[in-house]
Structures are given as structure tokens and as C-alpha cells.
Design an enzyme around this catalytic site. Structure first.
Site, PDB file in Angstrom:
ATOM      1  N   GLU A  47      32.671  37.416   7.606  1.00  0.00           N
ATOM      2  CA  GLU A  47      31.847  37.192   6.424  1.00  0.00           C
ATOM      3  C   GLU A  47      32.161  38.215   5.332  1.00  0.00           C
ATOM      4  O   GLU A  47      32.227  37.878   4.141  1.00  0.00           O
ATOM      5  CB  GLU A  47      30.359  37.279   6.792  1.00  0.00           C
ATOM      6  CG  GLU A  47      29.923  36.292   7.859  1.00  0.00           C
ATOM      7  CD  GLU A  47      29.978  36.864   9.258  1.00  0.00           C
ATOM      8  OE1 GLU A  47      29.054  36.604  10.035  1.00  0.00           O
ATOM      9  OE2 GLU A  47      30.956  37.587   9.582  1.00  0.00           O
ATOM     10  N   SER A 163      60.060  33.060  46.515  1.00  0.00           N
ATOM     11  CA  SER A 163      59.161  32.480  45.512  1.00  0.00           C
ATOM     12  C   SER A 163      59.718  32.565  44.086  1.00  0.00           C
ATOM     13  O   SER A 163      59.005  32.244  43.138  1.00  0.00           O
ATOM     14  CB  SER A 163      57.805  33.197  45.559  1.00  0.00           C
ATOM     15  OG  SER A 163      57.955  34.582  45.258  1.00  0.00           O
ATOM     16  N   ARG A 179      48.381  35.200  29.437  1.00  0.00           N
ATOM     17  CA  ARG A 179      47.912  36.470  29.986  1.00  0.00           C
ATOM     18  C   ARG A 179      47.447  37.406  28.878  1.00  0.00           C
ATOM     19  O   ARG A 179      46.445  38.108  29.012  1.00  0.00           O
ATOM     20  CB  ARG A 179      49.045  37.111  30.784  1.00  0.00           C
ATOM     21  CG  ARG A 179      48.671  38.394  31.504  1.00  0.00           C
ATOM     22  CD  ARG A 179      49.917  39.092  32.015  1.00  0.00           C
ATOM     23  NE  ARG A 179      50.654  38.307  32.996  1.00  0.00           N
ATOM     24  CZ  ARG A 179      51.939  38.479  33.270  1.00  0.00           C
ATOM     25  NH1 ARG A 179      52.650  39.393  32.633  1.00  0.00           N
ATOM     26  NH2 ARG A 179      52.537  37.742  34.183  1.00  0.00           N
ATOM     27  N   ASP A 195      56.673  41.208  45.086  1.00  0.00           N
ATOM     28  CA  ASP A 195      57.370  40.782  43.867  1.00  0.00           C
ATOM     29  C   ASP A 195      57.697  41.919  42.906  1.00  0.00           C
ATOM     30  O   ASP A 195      58.524  41.754  42.009  1.00  0.00           O
ATOM     31  CB  ASP A 195      56.529  39.739  43.117  1.00  0.00           C
ATOM     32  CG  ASP A 195      56.238  38.504  43.954  1.00  0.00           C
ATOM     33  OD1 ASP A 195      57.002  38.258  44.915  1.00  0.00           O
ATOM     34  OD2 ASP A 195      55.260  37.804  43.666  1.00  0.00           O
TER      35      ASP A 195
END
Length: 361
Positions: A47, A163, A179, A195
Site C-alpha cells: 500500500e 537412485s 524448494r 546421496d
């Protein structure tokens, strides 16, 4: 109001712990005089941005804003004072502010000062835009989004444990952008050990944390996620593990961006962790990336608000291959977690399936 919402969305992921707000000022003939949006916490509200641009033209005009203007002092002055001083004739609001300090107070003040108020224009869209803020105000805990990357048959790894990578590069880049819209990413220690991810984001923002649920403090000090010195790393560990591993704790504490969230025992309630993140680290939203056990616990505790399932056109099979959502699971179909307002988007050869969890307890 659609334009106010679009303006607000431009700062998605950057305003935490504040809501996303856009403002449009229109003259008596319907011509847009000025616009503004809240860029990040501590900067002028939408505003105020619009009123500064409109200057004297604001007198007698109409202000469109997607959230009730503030009437209290925070890091910036109350917007109500500026609106009244500008001589606006009418204010159109999408939805009331869910903050108990507000929730209709500003609307009453505007009316007391002779300003006409219309409330409820595109209210559903406005509430969805600020779904994080509404959850924070209602539950005093973070908004939870769960992200999965899986095959058509629901696997996140082959029988061998391999994977990398199930989804395409385009899907992984899109996931990184997602993310970055949240205050923190959460993974379990097994994801880090298996990983060694970086868990970085593609945007520069003031608030972002990597949260690792690591009951026994198994995390290697040389893990990739420590390499970005800007992002905060919060290790959720058992109090006993912290006492027994003082040497490792001291090594990790030398890194300015590392801190700990101590928990009792070794089997933590994810809900308790989330409340601790909200209370101690002002984490207003989290992006849970797993793995299977961590995601399963989140669904078991019914704390997930939204899901993002990236599905690759691949089939792995195998009873021993890891499924995307582990945990205890649900014993009867009638008690299954229902996802509503589903949207499907094609990204390369993969599909992103998103929706809202409707039966949170």
C-alpha cells in the site's frame, strides 16, 4: 484485484514471515494510477509503495489490496495511517488478515474515517496465495509441502539402491525452484549419507535453512550441504547424542551457519520438530524432500498441507525397491489421505502432480 494478486506473487518466497501483498490504486474513471507490492520483510508494504507513486492523485481514488492493511507497528509503520492521510475514497480488500492482532480491526478503522470498504473480492484466490501465512496464524507452525520424485510404479530407487536420476534435468531444476519458495528444506540423515546432496536453491533470499533429522548425529562434517556458507544448517539431534559426541559438536559449531535443535530421545515427533523450527528459528514453511522414511512419518502424523509428486515415465518393479512414502502407512482404504485441487504439469518427459491434503488431523 487480479492485478493486485499478480503483483503480490512476484515476491513469492521472499517476504517471510510477512504475507504476500499487492496493491493497485484506481481513479474515479477506472484508470490505474499506481501499483506496488511488498518485496521482502522490512521493506515498505504494498500500500505504501503504491501511495508513494500516486502522490496527490490518490485523493478520492480506490485502493485494491489482496489482504487487509495493517494497523499496528512492526518493522514498518501502520498502513492505515497512510491510507487515511492520502484521502482515499474506497478500499477493496480480498480477505481479512488472519492475524488475531488484526482480523477486521483495520476495516473498522477505515469505516470510522469515512472510507468505504468492500471485502471478499477473489477471497479464495487471496487465501490460497497466502496459504503459508494463514497456516502460521492458525496453527503456529510451518506450512508443510512434501516433494517426491518417483517412477510410475512409485519407486524412488532400484533394488540395488541406485537412485540417480529418476527424473529429468528439467524436472530437477524445477524442483530446486520450488524448494526456494519455502523457508527450509527437510531431509533425513539417510538421504545425506546415501546421496550427499547440496540442497541449494536458485534464488537469493534472506531466510533459508537446510534441516537434517539426525537423531544420533551421524552427519559427516565434510557433507556437501555445509559448503554453501549462506544457508543455515539446522541439525535435529537427540540430547543424548549431542552429549556423547561433544568433539563432533564442537567441530560443527565452528561453522557459523550450523545450529542444533535438540530433542528428547531418538524417535522424534515431526510435528514437535516443526513447532520448534517455527518458535526458535522463525521457519514459516518447509519443503520435505525425504527420503521414504521421513516422508512416511510426515504422512503418518498427518502434518502435510501440500504435495508435489514428480513422476517419471519409468518402471523399476521389485518388492525390495524403495517406495516413495514409507512409514507405518494406513491400514484401510477408507482412511486414506485424500488429495484435492489436483493440478498436473508436464516438464520435459516427466509430470508434476500437485495438490492439497484435505484430511489433516
Amino acid at each position: 484485484m487480479n492485478q493486485a494478486l499478480a503483483l503480490a506473487q512476484r515476491a513469492q518466497g521472499l517476504t517471510s514471515p510477512n504475507p504476500l501483498v499487492g496493491a493497485v490504486i484506481v481513479d474515479a474513471k477506472g484508470k490505474i494510477i499506481a501499483t506496488g507490492f511488498h518485496k521482502k520483510a522490512g521493506m515498505p508494504h504494498a500500500e505504501i509503495e503504491a501511495l508513494k507513486k500516486a502522490k496527490k492523485k490518490a485523493k478520492g481514488a480506490t485502493l485494491y489490496v489482496n489482504l487487509e492493511p495493517c494497523s499496528h507497528w512492526g518493522r514498518t509503520p501502520p498502513c492505515i495511517d497512510a491510507i487515511v492521510s492520502a484521502g482515499l475514497k474506497r478500499v477493496v480488500i480480498a480477505t481479512r488478515d488472519p492475524n488475531p492482532r488484526m482480523n477486521g480491526k483495520s476495516i473498522a478503522l477505515l469505516k470510522e474515517n469515512g472510507i468505504a470498504v468492500v471485502c471478499g473480492v477473489l477471497e479464495q484466490e487471496a487465501r490460497q496465495l497466502n496459504e503459508v501465512f494463514f497456516k502460521n496464524m492458525k496453527a503456529k507452525m510451518p506450512f508443510v509441502a512434501a516433494k517426491v520424485a518417483q517412477t510410475l510404479d512409485g519407486k524412488i530407487a532400484a533394488v540395488s539402491g541406485d537412485s540417480c536420476w529418476i527424473t529429468s534435468n528439467a524436472a530437477r531444476l524445477y524442483a530446486r525452484r520450488l524448494r526456494g519458495m519455502y523457508d527450509a528444506v527437510i531431509v533425513g540423515i539417510n538421504t545425506v549419507l546415501n546421496d550427499d546432496p547440496f540442497l541449494d536453491i536458485t534464488v537469493k533470499k534472506d531466510i533459508f535453512a537446510k534441516v537434517i533429522i539426525d537423531p544420533f548425529l551421524k552427519i559427516p562434517p565434510a557433507s556437501n550441504l555445509f559448503k554453501n556458507k549462506v544457508s543455515k544448517v539446522i541439525l535435529v539431534c537427540g540430547k543424548g547424542a549431542l552429549r556423547q559426541n561433544r568433539k563432533k559438536v564442537n567441530v560443527l559449531q565452528r561453522r557459523k551457519n550450523v545450529c542444533f535443535l535438540a530433542q528428547n530421545g531418538s524417535s522424534f515427533s515431526v510435528r514437535t520438530i516443526l513447532k520448534g523450527l517455527y518458535r526458535h528459528y522463525s521457519v514459516c514453511s518447509v519443503f520435505v524432500e525425504g527420503g521414504s522414511y521421513t516422508l512416511g512419518r510426515c504422512f503418518d502424523e498427518r502434518i502435510v498441507d501440500k504435495v508435489h509428486f514428480f513422476i517419471a515415465p519409468k518402471i523399476l518393479g521389485g518388492r525390495q525397491a524403495l517406495t516413495s512414502v514409507g512409514g507405518r502407512g494406513i491400514g484401510a482404504i477408507r482412511n486414506a489421505i485424500i488429495v484435492k485441487e489436483a493440478q498436473v504439469k508436464k516438464i520435459g518427459n516427466d509430470f508434476l502432480w500437485s495438490g492439497y491434503v484435505s484430511n489433516i488431523k
